[in-house]
Design a protein around this motif. Structure first.
Motif, PDB file in Angstrom:
ATOM      1  N   LYS A 211      74.676 -81.334  34.775  1.00 14.21           N
ATOM      2  CA  LYS A 211      75.342 -81.712  33.527  1.00 14.21           C
ATOM      3  C   LYS A 211      76.818 -82.032  33.730  1.00 14.21           C
ATOM      4  O   LYS A 211      77.505 -82.418  32.784  1.00 14.21           O
ATOM      5  N   ILE A 212      77.299 -81.889  34.961  1.00 12.09           N
ATOM      6  CA  ILE A 212      78.717 -82.042  35.251  1.00 12.09           C
ATOM      7  C   ILE A 212      79.019 -83.410  35.845  1.00 12.09           C
ATOM      8  O   ILE A 212      78.310 -83.887  36.730  1.00 12.09           O
ATOM      9  N   SER A 213      80.087 -84.033  35.363  1.00 11.54           N
ATOM     10  CA  SER A 213      80.589 -85.266  35.974  1.00 11.54           C
ATOM     11  C   SER A 213      82.053 -85.053  36.348  1.00 11.54           C
ATOM     12  O   SER A 213      82.811 -84.418  35.613  1.00 11.54           O
TER      13      SER A 213
ATOM     14  N   GLU B  51      78.318 -82.718  29.871  1.00 15.59           N
ATOM     15  CA  GLU B  51      77.633 -83.428  28.790  1.00 15.59           C
ATOM     16  C   GLU B  51      78.654 -84.135  27.895  1.00 15.59           C
ATOM     17  O   GLU B  51      78.649 -83.997  26.680  1.00 15.59           O
ATOM     18  N   ASP B  52      79.579 -84.875  28.535  1.00 14.43           N
ATOM     19  CA  ASP B  52      80.583 -85.708  27.860  1.00 14.43           C
ATOM     20  C   ASP B  52      81.701 -84.918  27.190  1.00 14.43           C
ATOM     21  O   ASP B  52      82.575 -85.510  26.542  1.00 14.43           O
TER      22      ASP B  52
ATOM     23  N   ASP C 148      76.553 -74.314  35.334  1.00 12.57           N
ATOM     24  CA  ASP C 148      75.100 -74.087  35.403  1.00 12.57           C
ATOM     25  C   ASP C 148      74.527 -74.505  36.751  1.00 12.57           C
ATOM     26  O   ASP C 148      73.326 -74.758  36.877  1.00 12.57           O
ATOM     27  N   TRP C 149      75.390 -74.607  37.764  1.00 19.42           N
ATOM     28  CA  TRP C 149      74.927 -74.961  39.102  1.00 19.42           C
ATOM     29  C   TRP C 149      74.275 -73.758  39.784  1.00 19.42           C
ATOM     30  O   TRP C 149      74.677 -72.610  39.580  1.00 19.42           O
ATOM     31  N   ASP C 150      73.286 -74.046  40.616  1.00 18.75           N
ATOM     32  CA  ASP C 150      72.651 -73.018  41.437  1.00 18.75           C
ATOM     33  C   ASP C 150      73.375 -72.968  42.782  1.00 18.75           C
ATOM     34  O   ASP C 150      73.001 -73.644  43.734  1.00 18.75           O
ATOM     35  N   ILE C 151      74.448 -72.189  42.843  1.00 18.33           N
ATOM     36  CA  ILE C 151      75.246 -72.061  44.059  1.00 18.33           C
ATOM     37  C   ILE C 151      74.701 -70.883  44.871  1.00 18.33           C
ATOM     38  O   ILE C 151      74.730 -69.749  44.428  1.00 18.33           O
TER      39      ILE C 151
END
Length: 208
Positions: free
Chosen positions: A125-127, A138-139, A192-195
């Protein structure tokens, strides 16, 4: 960009890493070949080793500067004494990295000082926009501290690679094992990354 590096392992590592980060890279192993390419086409950045066959990085860059070539240039070399570094800047280098170094260090220097890619880098969801440093979820623009931004940049440009704790420590003002764990957990909650923790080595994101 043009990469001049005669070490096959380091050259391949840098070529692959920079390519995955979205940069177009031509990799050559001797100074004469690099010289010929600079006359055939223009580049956004030169990354030159110094002790290479046929024509040293010093001589190559000096010749380019004498020919009014102002392309930004960065030396990577095991020659870490003050004399070599001084000569590097004297012949026209914009920066100098002493070997051994973490490949990610080079990527950070390129992004921070030299090249600004216009395209967004996304993961889940990250840019992330390398041009202005904006991070969106998400913008929605996220307001992150310097440490979180530095860690996010490292991870999003190194998907599938394990980042050593030493590299991650460099992104922190007061590095420690506990501070790193806290910062990683905070980044995970934000993105929400799976690090994944690679025990005793570092952290990685397998895929977005």
């Amino acid at each position: 960009m043009l990469l001049l590096e005669d070490d096959p392992i380091l050259g391949e590592t840098l070529h692959e890493m920079l390519g995955e980060a979205g940069y177009g890279v031509e990799w050559v192993r001797d100074g004469q070949e690099a010289c010929e390419l600079t006359w055939q086409k223009s580049y956004d950045l030169y990354i030159f080793d110094i002790n290479v066959p046929h024509m040293s990085g010093f001589d190559l860059l000096e010749a380019l500067r004498n020919a009014d070539d102002t392309t930004p240039a960065l030396f990577i070399s095991a020659m870490g004494d003050i004399g070599a570094i001084t000569k590097g800047f004297r012949v026209g280098a914009d920066d100098y990295i002493k070997k051994p170094f973490y490949p990610e260090e080079l990527l950070l220097k390129i992004e921070a000082r030299f090249l600004k890619k216009g395209s967004l880098i996304t993961c889940g969801k990250i840019s992330y926009n390398p041009q202005n440093g904006d991070v969106k979820k998400e913008d929605k623009v996220l307001s992150l501290g310097d440490v979180q931004i530095a860690l996010l940049r490292l991870f999003i440009t190194n998907i599938g690679r394990t980042l050593s704790k030493e590299v991650l420590f460099d992104a922190m003002e007061h590095p420690s094992e506990s501070a790193l764990r806290f910062a990683i957990n905070k980044l995970k909650a934000t993105t929400d990354w799976d690090i994944i923790n690679i025990r005793s080595i570092g952290y990685r994101i397998e895929k977005c």
